[in-house]
Design an enzyme around this catalytic site. Structure first.
Site, PDB file in Angstrom:
ATOM      1  N   ASP A   4      -9.530 -16.666  -6.357  1.00 59.10           N
ATOM      2  CA  ASP A   4      -9.992 -16.514  -4.580  1.00 59.10           C
ATOM      3  C   ASP A   4     -11.441 -16.763  -4.335  1.00 59.10           C
ATOM      4  O   ASP A   4     -12.129 -16.479  -5.384  1.00 59.10           O
ATOM      5  CB  ASP A   4      -9.784 -14.920  -4.563  1.00 59.10           C
ATOM      6  CG  ASP A   4      -8.289 -14.344  -4.816  1.00 59.10           C
ATOM      7  OD1 ASP A   4      -7.983 -13.521  -5.411  1.00 59.10           O
ATOM      8  OD2 ASP A   4      -7.612 -14.990  -4.408  1.00 59.10           O
ATOM      9  N   ASP A  11      -3.122 -17.547   0.446  1.00 56.71           N
ATOM     10  CA  ASP A  11      -2.836 -15.959   1.175  1.00 56.71           C
ATOM     11  C   ASP A  11      -3.164 -16.147   2.660  1.00 56.71           C
ATOM     12  O   ASP A  11      -2.474 -15.442   3.326  1.00 56.71           O
ATOM     13  CB  ASP A  11      -4.099 -15.047   0.499  1.00 56.71           C
ATOM     14  CG  ASP A  11      -4.145 -14.782  -0.835  1.00 56.71           C
ATOM     15  OD1 ASP A  11      -5.332 -14.617  -1.233  1.00 56.71           O
ATOM     16  OD2 ASP A  11      -2.831 -14.676  -1.423  1.00 56.71           O
TER      17      ASP A  11
HETATM   18  C1  LIG Z   1      -1.033 -12.584   1.368  1.00 56.39           C
HETATM   19  C2  LIG Z   1       0.007 -11.783   0.291  1.00 56.39           C
HETATM   20  C3  LIG Z   1      -0.889 -11.754  -1.239  1.00 56.39           C
HETATM   21  C4  LIG Z   1      -0.234 -12.725  -2.041  1.00 56.39           C
HETATM   22  O1  LIG Z   1       1.113 -12.849  -2.248  1.00 56.39           O
HETATM   23  C5  LIG Z   1       1.769 -13.634  -2.986  1.00 56.39           C
HETATM   24  O2  LIG Z   1       1.292 -14.585  -3.536  1.00 56.39           O
HETATM   25  C6  LIG Z   1       3.193 -13.708  -2.781  1.00 56.39           C
HETATM   26  C7  LIG Z   1       3.836 -14.998  -2.569  1.00 56.39           C
HETATM   27  C8  LIG Z   1       3.896 -13.070  -3.941  1.00 56.39           C
HETATM   28  C9  LIG Z   1       3.377 -11.673  -4.178  1.00 56.39           C
HETATM   29  C10 LIG Z   1       3.554 -11.446  -5.821  1.00 56.39           C
HETATM   30  C11 LIG Z   1       4.535 -10.812  -3.688  1.00 56.39           C
HETATM   31  C12 LIG Z   1       3.917 -10.294  -2.256  1.00 56.39           C
HETATM   32  C13 LIG Z   1       3.176  -8.918  -2.350  1.00 56.39           C
HETATM   33  C14 LIG Z   1       2.995  -8.427  -0.905  1.00 56.39           C
HETATM   34  C15 LIG Z   1       1.761  -8.183  -0.827  1.00 56.39           C
HETATM   35  O3  LIG Z   1       0.756  -8.282  -1.659  1.00 56.39           O
HETATM   36  C16 LIG Z   1       1.424  -7.442   0.584  1.00 56.39           C
HETATM   37  C17 LIG Z   1       0.692  -8.260   1.240  1.00 56.39           C
HETATM   38  C18 LIG Z   1       0.378  -7.697   2.704  1.00 56.39           C
HETATM   39  C19 LIG Z   1      -0.697  -8.419   3.542  1.00 56.39           C
HETATM   40  C20 LIG Z   1      -0.772  -7.891   4.846  1.00 56.39           C
HETATM   41  C21 LIG Z   1      -0.974  -8.779   5.910  1.00 56.39           C
HETATM   42  C22 LIG Z   1      -1.780  -8.384   2.897  1.00 56.39           C
HETATM   43  C23 LIG Z   1      -3.013  -9.159   2.670  1.00 56.39           C
HETATM   44  C24 LIG Z   1      -3.983  -9.115   1.700  1.00 56.39           C
HETATM   45  C25 LIG Z   1      -4.795 -10.334   1.384  1.00 56.39           C
HETATM   46  C26 LIG Z   1      -4.731 -11.513   2.087  1.00 56.39           C
HETATM   47  O4  LIG Z   1      -5.528 -11.850   3.135  1.00 56.39           O
HETATM   48  C27 LIG Z   1      -5.659 -12.754   3.914  1.00 56.39           C
HETATM   49  C28 LIG Z   1      -5.647  -9.848   0.281  1.00 56.39           C
HETATM   50  C29 LIG Z   1      -5.483 -10.831  -0.962  1.00 56.39           C
HETATM   51  C30 LIG Z   1      -6.436 -10.530  -1.997  1.00 56.39           C
HETATM   52  O5  LIG Z   1      -6.029  -9.413  -2.571  1.00 56.39           O
HETATM   53  C31 LIG Z   1      -6.179 -11.716  -2.972  1.00 56.39           C
HETATM   54  O6  LIG Z   1      -6.833 -11.339  -4.511  1.00 56.39           O
HETATM   55  C32 LIG Z   1      -4.573 -11.871  -3.655  1.00 56.39           C
HETATM   56  C33 LIG Z   1      -4.587 -12.935  -4.434  1.00 56.39           C
HETATM   57  O7  LIG Z   1      -5.115 -14.025  -3.825  1.00 56.39           O
HETATM   58  C34 LIG Z   1      -2.883 -13.032  -4.762  1.00 56.39           C
HETATM   59  N1  LIG Z   1      -2.207 -13.108  -3.565  1.00 56.39           N
HETATM   60  C35 LIG Z   1      -1.021 -12.548  -3.401  1.00 56.39           C
HETATM   61  O8  LIG Z   1      -0.544 -11.938  -4.279  1.00 56.39           O
END
Ligand SMILES: CCC[C@@H]1OC(=O)[C@@H](C)C[C@H](C)CCCCC(=O)CCC[C@@H](CC)/C=C/C=C(\COC)CC[C@@H](O)[C@@H](O)C[C@H](O)CNC1=O
Length: 157
Positions: free
Chosen positions: A112, A130
């Site tokens: 990230d 993301d």
């Molecule tokens: C975007 C989903 C996260 C992404 O899901 C993915 O990969 C998917 C395909 C697989 C996951 C295992 C399953 C989904 C979990 C759902 C979730 O998590 C709820 C999300 C809600 C959403 C409301 C809008 C927040 C969003 C937050 C963030 C992004 O804001 C732009 C902060 C990102 C940072 O914490 C960063 O460290 C995260 C890191 O990069 C790993 N990323 C993931 O796990």
């Protein structure tokens, strides 16, 4: 139809190239100021999901991601012909999911680097994948909302 997969591929490429550049040129914790006290490039790793939940649960993330990818491909096959915008939104979610999946497979953590401050709140550091996921999901909600509203209108006429 294939245009959708091209868009997803473009998202994956941009995501992986930006992550590679961060890994190759920055130490973990290094910070580049883009806009003082608002937007930084900070090299960060996350072995969890959003907000760092479920650290290290890679098996769980593989299963969820494969389910997400399966659903998205099913919806692309079924609905992408219906609307260009829906196809683009699905492509963004597909590309984002695969982008983070590649990190989880090969790095066992996600790279990230977008570090945004909203006021004094340091929003969780995130990446291109993301951003594509969140933008794609928001577009799908918007499309679904208007599609249902249009259907109700045509039913009442
Ligand atoms: C975007 C989903 C996260 C992404 O899901 C993915 O990969 C998917 C395909 C697989 C996951 C295992 C399953 C989904 C979990 C759902 C979730 O998590 C709820 C999300 C809600 C959403 C409301 C809008 C927040 C969003 C937050 C963030 C992004 O804001 C732009 C902060 C990102 C940072 O914490 C960063 O460290 C995260 C890191 O990069 C790993 N990323 C993931 O796990």
């Amino acid at each position: 139809m294939w245009r959708v997969y091209l868009i997803a591929l473009a998202v994956i490429l941009v995501d992986q190239v930006t992550k590679y550049l961060v890994v190759a040129n920055m130490e973990i914790g290094d910070r580049l100021t883009v806009i003082e006290s608002f937007f930084y490039i900070t090299s960060h790793r996350n072995s969890g999901a959003a907000w760092g939940i479920l650290q290290g649960q890679m098996g769980f993330f593989y299963i969820i991601t494969i389910i997400v990818i399966g659903f998205i491909i099913f919806y692309i096959q079924k609905f992408a012909k219906e609307s260009k915008w829906l196809g683009i939104a699905l492509a963004f979610v597909l590309g984002g999911a695969i982008g983070n999946f590649i990190d989880r497979l090969f790095r066992k953590e996600v790279v990230d680097f977008f570090d945004v401050y909203i006021g004094s709140y340091d929003y969780p550091i995130f990446n291109i994948a993301d951003s594509a996921l969140v933008v794609g999901v928001i577009f799908i909600f918007i499309y679904t909302f208007f599609d249902e509203r249009n259907q109700k209108r045509s039913n009442t006429k």
